[in-house]
Enzyme design. Structure first.
Site, mmCIF file in Angstrom:
data_model
loop_
_atom_site.group_PDB
_atom_site.id
_atom_site.type_symbol
_atom_site.label_atom_id
_atom_site.label_comp_id
_atom_site.label_asym_id
_atom_site.label_seq_id
_atom_site.Cartn_x
_atom_site.Cartn_y
_atom_site.Cartn_z
ATOM 1 N N HIS A 357 0.929 -1.289 0.090
ATOM 2 C CA HIS A 357 -0.023 0.013 -0.068
ATOM 3 C C HIS A 357 0.888 1.265 -0.079
ATOM 4 O O HIS A 357 0.375 2.370 0.002
ATOM 5 C CB HIS A 357 -0.846 -0.010 1.163
ATOM 6 C CG HIS A 357 -2.018 -0.876 1.203
ATOM 7 N ND1 HIS A 357 -3.213 -0.462 0.473
ATOM 8 C CD2 HIS A 357 -2.205 -1.981 1.662
ATOM 9 C CE1 HIS A 357 -4.104 -1.404 0.433
ATOM 10 N NE2 HIS A 357 -3.625 -2.399 1.029
ATOM 11 N N LYS A 548 -9.709 13.256 3.659
ATOM 12 C CA LYS A 548 -8.838 11.938 3.844
ATOM 13 C C LYS A 548 -7.855 12.214 5.070
ATOM 14 O O LYS A 548 -8.087 13.288 5.689
ATOM 15 C CB LYS A 548 -7.823 11.760 2.688
ATOM 16 C CG LYS A 548 -7.218 13.066 2.209
ATOM 17 C CD LYS A 548 -6.679 12.860 0.807
ATOM 18 C CE LYS A 548 -7.664 13.006 -0.357
ATOM 19 N NZ LYS A 548 -7.840 11.569 -1.327
ATOM 20 N N ARG A 549 -7.143 11.364 5.189
ATOM 21 C CA ARG A 549 -6.294 11.321 6.414
ATOM 22 C C ARG A 549 -5.413 12.670 6.122
ATOM 23 O O ARG A 549 -4.836 12.894 5.055
ATOM 24 C CB ARG A 549 -5.469 10.082 6.325
ATOM 25 C CG ARG A 549 -4.336 10.115 7.540
ATOM 26 C CD ARG A 549 -3.513 8.659 7.730
ATOM 27 N NE ARG A 549 -3.677 8.168 6.310
ATOM 28 C CZ ARG A 549 -2.189 8.013 5.894
ATOM 29 N NH1 ARG A 549 -1.356 8.604 6.569
ATOM 30 N NH2 ARG A 549 -1.828 7.265 4.784
ATOM 31 N N LYS A 554 -0.490 13.832 0.976
ATOM 32 C CA LYS A 554 -1.842 14.162 0.488
ATOM 33 C C LYS A 554 -2.255 15.459 -0.324
ATOM 34 O O LYS A 554 -3.265 15.868 -0.811
ATOM 35 C CB LYS A 554 -3.078 13.424 1.363
ATOM 36 C CG LYS A 554 -2.812 12.022 1.429
ATOM 37 C CD LYS A 554 -3.798 11.352 2.409
ATOM 38 C CE LYS A 554 -3.834 10.170 2.613
ATOM 39 N NZ LYS A 554 -4.180 9.197 1.457
ATOM 40 N N THR A 656 -9.304 5.505 -2.372
ATOM 41 C CA THR A 656 -10.676 5.124 -2.689
ATOM 42 C C THR A 656 -11.531 6.058 -2.517
ATOM 43 O O THR A 656 -12.653 5.977 -2.995
ATOM 44 C CB THR A 656 -10.859 3.822 -1.755
ATOM 45 O OG1 THR A 656 -10.647 4.348 -0.491
ATOM 46 C CG2 THR A 656 -10.157 2.682 -2.100
ATOM 47 N N LYS A 660 -15.181 7.116 -4.477
ATOM 48 C CA LYS A 660 -16.393 7.503 -3.809
ATOM 49 C C LYS A 660 -17.218 8.661 -4.607
ATOM 50 O O LYS A 660 -18.259 8.823 -4.759
ATOM 51 C CB LYS A 660 -16.373 7.534 -2.395
ATOM 52 C CG LYS A 660 -15.975 6.225 -1.731
ATOM 53 C CD LYS A 660 -15.417 6.443 -0.556
ATOM 54 C CE LYS A 660 -14.725 5.021 0.168
ATOM 55 N NZ LYS A 660 -13.758 5.489 1.384
#
Length: 770
Positions: A357, A548-549, A554, A656, A660
């Protein structure tokens, strides 16, 4: 299986209220009604659950065992009701007692067993495997508190225990008769028999009990009910020393209880201390050992020995967290069942498969030789032997190439000697997969390049996915109903059927209905935010969302910089033609991740400043929504217009969240990273706002020598934004955001400034299209 009727459910609900709570409907509390409803549904589930287990016990059935440190399930009530096809009967039964399904949902404490995409992926896999009738089990830990509950206090993230088990979990079934013992520390005795064979006996100095709790995983409109088994750590006995207690040392008397229960107390304890690191390793081994013992026990119930274990059991490692299961299976085969090394290794390698991952070399999990040797002395011996034999294989493959040997070693060759769990997982698995096409390609060419050259047949891609049952049918019922009007309900199990919707999408009627549904979802989210945080959204504005985290790669910081830029441009041109925009951000930062916490503080500061500025009112507002979780993600995802998937290219394994949003009709602004690449191909590039460097360009820029301060010096736009962050505009505390600004100017490891200009141009395309 039979289908319960509304009167039958009402009778069952009343019966459980009486039997379990001693209540009538008119005296029951909402939480008691919820418990009774779950008990009534369990009655509908149990026959299916038992029948499923009986099918899997047959000798010719091979079961997938999904081994994961996280399972982010979300609320289970509506999922179960929809899976059983009981929406109508349940609603009618609840109406008979003056309640609604929505009321009951609010009584449910969602299990706090995950931190983000890794755990949600595991939950989606469980749903899909049950829905498609795959024999499967999930194995995880029953964390008492799980991930923390996030609260924003004075603009800062604070962590509070998420006491999700405070009032119990009505979905679970405790199985004390299937508890197993797990040991730690101790020593290893080696004895040689008359044939010259060595036998090893590990005696642990600390032993705890692993108690299983089973939760049903209902397939959608199928009779299959799979199992998620969660392990709880308990002391072997009461854990209380009465002699110590009576001496007056009440706390000391419970030391054994505390020591055991700490193992499953909290998800991901901070690793800043040696004790925190040791606890994480104990958690990983506790999960691995309890699970392997359970799988071996189940196997021997129907087979005479373990020689065909790999033919009945396939263990999927969800990242390297549970990789200590590899030497644990070897230990059981070698020491408890007297298999030879070669036979044990053959069984082990054919049993395990590994999902990677991460592309970040620094994020690949390692443990020090000393930590494993101290906690798990026998396992360290087995790992060393795996490493020795594999090193011999590498030497035959690449003679005299010490660099390759050093890179591929399971136990590193440096002075610290660390055990590389990714290397161990690749060597011991029959299959190694990445989680997006680009991610798998970069694995083969980057961090696992040597292994891909040695074992090309093992590497494959399995792009992550999401379950449409949760993320559209449950989360967005109006859109689900609209699709079903045109396609029927088969698409809920087979998303490929959505292609058949394309003719309808071209009609004005469908588009009008879609816009009505989107606006209704935006109103629902706006009402929630107003009620919980006092922030008033304009549902007719562009909902620009990143959830998100919170992590530097990110790049929530990139969205923050653009928000500052957008704010400054509106202030400079109050009469300009700007699309009304609402920036919505949510996510949790790891408790010991100070930079990520400062990014959250930046967004709360932007919220305070921008939302109070009358000059930009109606054109720009910002909201950081606290305590991000599955039940909050659902209304955000369905309301979003623009999905921010802006990680540095080559850093996001898959993502992911991007799926969504796309499934619910949001357009994506993003880089060519992770599954963005495949989403862009699926929706057509015209419906994707692309910006930024590619993964190859990122690598080239790093090789050339990246100087972010040069961008600051050359770009007036960048300079204005960073100077605004450095000054008093967004904080009354001098220098509050200097660490973020300094990191951007001096290092900018994730190339925020390098992509900023391209990102702004993409946002201008968003404005124009809106």
């Amino acid at each position: 299986m039979r289908q319960a009727t509304s009167p039958q459910l009402t009778d069952a609900l009343r019966a459980h209220l009486r039997a379990d709570h001693g209540r009538r409907v008119d005296t029951a509390t909402p939480s008691e009604l919820y418990d009774a409803l779950v008990a009534a549904l369990r009655g509908e589930i149990m026959d299916r659950w038992v029948a499923t287990g009986e099918r899997y016990a047959k000798p010719d059935v091979r079961r997938v065992c999904y081994l994961s440190m996280e399972f982010l399930l979300g609320r289970l009530l509506r999922s179960a009701v929809q899976a059983l096809g009981l929406e109508g009967p349940v609603q009618e039964a609840l109406e008979q007692i003056g309640a609604t399904l929505e009321d009951m949902e609010e009584e449910e404490n969602a299990s706090a067993l995950g931190s983000g995409g890794l755990g949600r992926l595991a939950a989606c896999f469980l749903d899909s495997m049950a829905t498609h009738d795959y024999p499967a089990y999930g194995y995880g830990l029953r964390y008492e508190f799980g991930l923390f509950r996030q609260r924003i206090v004075d603009g800062w993230q604070t962590e509070q225990p998420d006491d999700w088990l405070r009032w119990g979990n009505p979905w679970e079934v405790r199985r004390p008769d299937e508890a197993v013992q797990v040991q730690f520390f101790g020593y290893v005795d080696a004895n040689q028999d008359e044939h010259g064979q060595f036998h090893f006996d590990w005696t642990g100095s600390e032993t705890v009990l692993a108690v299983p709790y089973d939760m049903p995983v209902c397939g959608f409109r199928t009779d299959t009910v799979n199992t998620l088994r969660l392990w709880e750590a308990r002391p072997l006995d009461s854990g209380v020393d009465l002699d110590v207690f009576h001496s007056g040392d009440f706390l000391g008397a419970s030391a054994g209880l505390v020591q055991a229960e700490t193992i499953t107390k909290v998800l991901y304890p901070a690793e800043r201390t040696e004790a925190g690191q040791l606890l994480r390793l104990k958690q990983q081994y506790f999960l691995a050992s309890a699970t392997l013992q359970d799988l071996v026990r189940r196997h021997l119930l129907v087979c005479p020995d373990l020689s065909n274990f790999h033919e009945r059991v396939a263990i999927q490692l969800n990242d390297t967290h549970p990789a200590i299961a590899i030497p644990e299976l070897m230990r059981l085969l070698l020491d408890a069942h007297d298999y030879s090394w070669d036979d044990a290794w053959e069984i082990t390698r054919k049993t395990f498969a590994y999902t990677n991952h991460t592309l970040l070399p620094e994020a690949l999990e390692t443990w020090s030789y000393g930590q494993i040797s101290n906690l798990l002395p026998r396992h360290m011996q087995i790992v060393q032997e795996i490493d020795r034999r594999f090193s011999d294989h590498v030497r035959q493959w690449r003679p005299n190439d010490e660099d390759v040997l050093s890179r591929m070693a399971i136990v590193s060759h440096d002075a610290e000697r660390r055990v590389r769990m990714a290397n161990l997982s690749v060597v011991a698995s029959s299959s190694v997969n990445g989680v997006a096409a680009l991610h798998t390609e970069l694995l083969r060419e980057g961090v696992l390049k040597d292994f891909a050259e040695l074992f090309p047949e093992r590497f494959n891609n399995k792009t992550n996915g999401i379950t449409p049952r949760r993320w559209i049918h449950q989360a967005n019922p109006q859109l689900s109903a609209l699709i079903s009007e045109h396609l029927g309900e088969a698409w809920i199990k087979d998303l490929d059927q959505l292609r058949q919707l394309e003719p309808a999408i071209e009609t004005p009627e469908f588009r009008a209905r879609f816009r009505e549904i989107k606006r209704a979802n935006k109103v629902t989210l706006s009402n929630y935010v107003k009620r919980t945080q006092g922030v008033v959204f304009d549902p007719d504005s562009l909902f620009d969302v990143q959830i998100k985290r919170i992590h530097e790669y990110k790049r929530q910081l990139l969205l923050a910089l653009y928000t500052v830029d957008h704010y400054l441009r509106i202030r400079a041109d109050p009469n300009g033609d700007f699309a009304p925009r609402t920036v919505i951000v949510a996510g949790k930062a790891a408790a010991d991740y100070d930079t990520a916490k400062l990014v959250i503080r930046l967004f709360t500061s932007l919220q305070e400043t921008i939302n109070a500025d009358k000059l930009v009112r109606g054109r720009l507002q910002v909201a950081f929504l606290e305590n991000y979780r599955v039940s909050l993600a659902q209304p955000i995802v369905t309301a979003a217009d623009l999905s921010e998937q802006i990680s540095t290219a080559g850093y996001e394994a898959s993502g992911t969240g991007n799926m969504k949003f796309a499934l619910n009709g949001a357009l994506t602004i993003g880089t060519l990273d992770g599954a963005n690449v495949e989403i862009r191909e699926a929706v057509d590039p015209d419906h994707f706002f692309l910006f930024g460097l590619t993964a190859d360009q990122v690598a080239a820029l790093r090789h050339e020598g990246y100087r972010p301060r040069g961008i600051y010096e050359q770009s007036e736009r960048v300079r204005e934004v960073l100077d605004a962050l450095s000054g008093p505009l967004f904080s009354r505390q001098p220098g509050l955001f200097h660490p973020l600004v300094d990191a951007l100017l001096d290092r900018d490891h994730y190339l925020v400034l390098a992509d900023f200009g391209s990102y702004c141009r993409a946002q201008e395309q968003v404005e124009a299209l809106w």
